[in-house]
Design an enzyme around this catalytic site. Structure first.
Site, PDB file in Angstrom:
ATOM      1  N   SER A  76       0.851  -1.094   0.075  1.00 16.35           N
ATOM      2  CA  SER A  76      -0.034   0.003  -0.045  1.00 16.35           C
ATOM      3  C   SER A  76       0.927   1.334   0.032  1.00 16.35           C
ATOM      4  CB  SER A  76      -1.075  -0.185   1.314  1.00 16.35           C
ATOM      5  OG  SER A  76      -0.146   0.017   2.384  1.00 16.35           O
ATOM      6  N   HIS A 116       1.292   4.238   6.677  1.00 17.67           N
ATOM      7  CA  HIS A 116       0.562   4.966   5.931  1.00 17.67           C
ATOM      8  C   HIS A 116       1.001   6.611   5.939  1.00 17.67           C
ATOM      9  CE1 HIS A 116      -2.798   2.406   4.268  1.00 17.67           C
ATOM     10  NE2 HIS A 116      -1.718   1.864   3.824  1.00 17.67           N
ATOM     11  N   ASP A 142      -7.732   6.581   4.716  1.00 16.42           N
ATOM     12  CA  ASP A 142      -7.664   5.642   5.787  1.00 16.42           C
ATOM     13  C   ASP A 142      -8.978   5.612   6.291  1.00 16.42           C
ATOM     14  OD1 ASP A 142      -5.578   4.537   4.603  1.00 16.42           O
ATOM     15  OD2 ASP A 142      -4.173   5.508   6.145  1.00 16.42           O
TER      16      ASP A 142
END
Length: 200
Positions: A76, A116, A142
């Protein structure tokens, strides 16, 4: 996503040469050991484990992060980080969170921390900060990963901020988690080697 990973540092004594042994050879060596030799080898193994734990605790104190080293488990965050990359984290509370930096955070109801990028920061008049994250390789933010009704993260959710990485070094950890039998076999071999190694 990231997972805690610990590395043991084993110092090999000078002059020791590893030998290929069959299972019968290992049991034969154990039978030949007297109690004093066996106690010494067990103590040596315990010292190695204790040293590794002390190093890990020291890193926690120095970095301010409960997990100073984590492994990326998904794609990701590509192309910044790839699956198997080893990340080094710090988490000093006085450092402000800024848009663009990469953080590792925990979400209530999820066992595995997520790595992230911060894309938005909202600072209140009283100094409280909330922020939103997103994977570089994801199309949406998210919010779908946070607990139900949660739209922002807070500093208390942060495990650490990425300060450096080693590419693909964490693949060993991923393989051991994907194949538990391999992990147990590797640990058994390492333990047997430490217990049975001889001083020249």
């Amino acid at each position: 996503m990231g997972r805690q990973a610990q590395g043991q540092v084993v110092r090999l004594h000078e002059g020791i040469q590893p030998r290929n042994r069959s299972g019968l050879d290992i049991f034969g060596d154990l039978r030949k050991m007297n109690k004093r030799q066996l106690y010494y080898q067990v103590l040596n193994f315990a010292m190695i484990v204790s040293s590794a734990l002390m190093i890990w605790k020291g890193l926690i104190v120095l970095t301010g992060s409960e997990s100073p080293i984590v492994v990326v488990l998904s794609g990701s965050m590509e192309p910044a980080f790839h699956r198997g990359d080893l990340l080094f984290l710090t988490n000093f509370r006085e450092d402000p969170i800024r848009a663009g930096e990469i953080v590792v955070f925990k979400v209530e109801g999820r066992d595995i921390p997520i790595v992230h990028r911060v894309i938005k920061v909202h600072e209140k008049d009283n100094g409280d900060i909330k922020f939103l994250t997103k994977g570089d390789n994801n199309e949406v933010d998210d919010r779908g990963l946070y607990k139900e009704g949660q739209n922002w993260l807070e500093k208390k959710d942060v495990v650490g901020r990425a300060r450096g990485f080693l590419p693909y070094v964490g693949m060993v950890t991923i393989i051991m988690n994907d194949y538990p039998k391999f992990k147990y076999a590797l640990l058994a071999v390492m333990g047997a080697y430490v217990l049975l190694k001889r001083e020249s």
